[in-house]
Design a protein around this motif. Sequence first.
Motif, PDB file in Angstrom:
ATOM      1  N   PHE A 167       0.660  -1.351  -0.044  1.00 27.12           N
ATOM      2  CA  PHE A 167      -0.033   0.075   0.021  1.00 27.12           C
ATOM      3  C   PHE A 167       0.839   1.295  -0.108  1.00 27.12           C
ATOM      4  O   PHE A 167       0.720   2.176  -0.732  1.00 27.12           O
ATOM      5  CB  PHE A 167      -0.893   0.010   1.106  1.00 27.12           C
ATOM      6  N   ILE A 168       1.954   1.316   0.815  1.00 27.18           N
ATOM      7  CA  ILE A 168       2.824   2.464   0.636  1.00 27.18           C
ATOM      8  C   ILE A 168       3.382   2.613  -0.457  1.00 27.18           C
ATOM      9  O   ILE A 168       3.589   3.667  -1.136  1.00 27.18           O
ATOM     10  CB  ILE A 168       3.988   2.227   2.016  1.00 27.18           C
ATOM     11  N   GLY A 169       4.020   1.590  -1.282  1.00 28.09           N
ATOM     12  CA  GLY A 169       4.747   1.597  -2.382  1.00 28.09           C
ATOM     13  C   GLY A 169       3.582   2.090  -3.669  1.00 28.09           C
ATOM     14  O   GLY A 169       4.157   2.843  -4.496  1.00 28.09           O
ATOM     15  N   ALA A 170       2.384   1.247  -3.371  1.00 31.31           N
ATOM     16  CA  ALA A 170       1.199   2.166  -4.512  1.00 31.31           C
ATOM     17  C   ALA A 170       1.163   3.684  -4.369  1.00 31.31           C
ATOM     18  O   ALA A 170       0.893   4.235  -5.185  1.00 31.31           O
ATOM     19  CB  ALA A 170       0.112   1.196  -4.302  1.00 31.31           C
ATOM     20  N   GLY A 171       0.838   3.898  -3.216  1.00 32.65           N
ATOM     21  CA  GLY A 171       0.717   5.340  -2.884  1.00 32.65           C
ATOM     22  C   GLY A 171       2.040   6.347  -3.257  1.00 32.65           C
ATOM     23  O   GLY A 171       1.835   7.356  -3.994  1.00 32.65           O
ATOM     24  N   LEU A 172       3.105   5.806  -3.151  1.00 30.29           N
ATOM     25  CA  LEU A 172       4.265   6.614  -3.572  1.00 30.29           C
ATOM     26  C   LEU A 172       4.411   6.518  -5.066  1.00 30.29           C
ATOM     27  O   LEU A 172       4.713   7.648  -5.788  1.00 30.29           O
ATOM     28  CB  LEU A 172       5.597   5.988  -3.074  1.00 30.29           C
ATOM     29  N   ALA A 173       3.933   5.596  -5.632  1.00 36.75           N
ATOM     30  CA  ALA A 173       3.972   5.291  -7.228  1.00 36.75           C
ATOM     31  C   ALA A 173       3.022   6.117  -7.796  1.00 36.75           C
ATOM     32  O   ALA A 173       3.096   6.839  -8.771  1.00 36.75           O
ATOM     33  CB  ALA A 173       3.830   3.950  -7.552  1.00 36.75           C
ATOM     34  N   ALA A 174       1.856   6.627  -7.114  1.00 37.65           N
ATOM     35  CA  ALA A 174       0.708   7.374  -7.773  1.00 37.65           C
ATOM     36  C   ALA A 174       1.164   8.886  -7.363  1.00 37.65           C
ATOM     37  O   ALA A 174       0.189   9.762  -7.921  1.00 37.65           O
ATOM     38  CB  ALA A 174      -0.446   6.971  -6.870  1.00 37.65           C
TER      39      ALA A 174
ATOM     40  N   LEU B  81      -0.773   7.910 -16.763  1.00 36.68           N
ATOM     41  CA  LEU B  81      -1.170   6.617 -17.157  1.00 36.68           C
ATOM     42  C   LEU B  81      -0.175   5.596 -16.675  1.00 36.68           C
ATOM     43  O   LEU B  81      -0.203   4.481 -16.003  1.00 36.68           O
ATOM     44  CB  LEU B  81      -1.888   6.390 -18.295  1.00 36.68           C
ATOM     45  N   PHE B  82       1.093   5.962 -17.187  1.00 36.50           N
ATOM     46  CA  PHE B  82       2.226   5.178 -16.670  1.00 36.50           C
ATOM     47  C   PHE B  82       2.273   4.925 -15.122  1.00 36.50           C
ATOM     48  O   PHE B  82       2.759   3.867 -14.556  1.00 36.50           O
ATOM     49  CB  PHE B  82       3.450   5.658 -17.111  1.00 36.50           C
ATOM     50  N   ALA B  83       2.127   6.260 -14.274  1.00 37.28           N
ATOM     51  CA  ALA B  83       2.372   6.077 -12.748  1.00 37.28           C
ATOM     52  C   ALA B  83       1.137   5.188 -12.458  1.00 37.28           C
ATOM     53  O   ALA B  83       1.345   4.641 -11.257  1.00 37.28           O
ATOM     54  CB  ALA B  83       1.989   7.514 -12.488  1.00 37.28           C
ATOM     55  N   LEU B  84      -0.049   5.313 -13.020  1.00 35.13           N
ATOM     56  CA  LEU B  84      -1.206   4.556 -12.458  1.00 35.13           C
ATOM     57  C   LEU B  84      -0.853   2.921 -12.721  1.00 35.13           C
ATOM     58  O   LEU B  84      -1.246   2.173 -11.776  1.00 35.13           O
ATOM     59  CB  LEU B  84      -2.615   5.072 -13.281  1.00 35.13           C
ATOM     60  N   VAL B  85      -0.321   2.514 -13.900  1.00 33.13           N
ATOM     61  CA  VAL B  85       0.146   1.094 -14.294  1.00 33.13           C
ATOM     62  C   VAL B  85       0.988   0.930 -13.109  1.00 33.13           C
ATOM     63  O   VAL B  85       0.749  -0.320 -12.599  1.00 33.13           O
ATOM     64  CB  VAL B  85       0.431   1.029 -15.443  1.00 33.13           C
ATOM     65  N   VAL B  86       1.940   1.498 -12.785  1.00 31.17           N
ATOM     66  CA  VAL B  86       3.077   1.048 -11.873  1.00 31.17           C
ATOM     67  C   VAL B  86       2.590   0.998 -10.404  1.00 31.17           C
ATOM     68  O   VAL B  86       2.770   0.061  -9.842  1.00 31.17           O
ATOM     69  CB  VAL B  86       4.043   2.274 -11.770  1.00 31.17           C
ATOM     70  N   ALA B  87       1.551   1.883 -10.048  1.00 35.10           N
ATOM     71  CA  ALA B  87       0.770   1.751  -8.931  1.00 35.10           C
ATOM     72  C   ALA B  87       0.135   0.608  -8.874  1.00 35.10           C
ATOM     73  O   ALA B  87       0.191  -0.305  -7.792  1.00 35.10           O
ATOM     74  CB  ALA B  87       0.110   3.107  -8.569  1.00 35.10           C
ATOM     75  N   LEU B  88      -0.691   0.048  -9.712  1.00 37.00           N
ATOM     76  CA  LEU B  88      -1.331  -1.053  -9.750  1.00 37.00           C
ATOM     77  C   LEU B  88      -0.505  -2.375  -9.826  1.00 37.00           C
ATOM     78  O   LEU B  88      -0.888  -3.290  -9.212  1.00 37.00           O
ATOM     79  CB  LEU B  88      -2.442  -1.197 -10.976  1.00 37.00           C
ATOM     80  N   MET B  89       0.602  -2.366 -10.459  1.00 31.69           N
ATOM     81  CA  MET B  89       1.507  -3.347 -10.525  1.00 31.69           C
ATOM     82  C   MET B  89       2.147  -3.673  -9.131  1.00 31.69           C
ATOM     83  O   MET B  89       2.402  -4.907  -8.776  1.00 31.69           O
ATOM     84  CB  MET B  89       2.534  -3.222 -11.454  1.00 31.69           C
ATOM     85  N   VAL B  90       2.481  -2.609  -8.547  1.00 32.64           N
ATOM     86  CA  VAL B  90       2.871  -2.630  -7.105  1.00 32.64           C
ATOM     87  C   VAL B  90       1.763  -3.522  -6.043  1.00 32.64           C
ATOM     88  O   VAL B  90       2.188  -4.268  -5.340  1.00 32.64           O
ATOM     89  CB  VAL B  90       3.412  -1.206  -6.675  1.00 32.64           C
TER      90      VAL B  90
END
Length: 74
Positions: A8-15, A62-71
Amino acid sequence: MEASAAKFIGAGLAAIGMIGSGIGVGNIWANLIATVGRNPSAKANVELYGWIGFAVTEAIALFALVVALMVLFA
């Protein structure tokens, strides 16, 4: 720290990249409106560049969203 909390922390940082994209889109349209307001005859020339800048900036979001979802889900 549990693995789920780290996800969750990683996805938040990626977003965070989406915040910059929102600011960038706002700047693009604000400057386009200001340019057309100053010189209405330049609308045909600058409108294309505005749409290209918008598309590139949204692609970054969109790239940031994809990375957040991948994390989050990988």
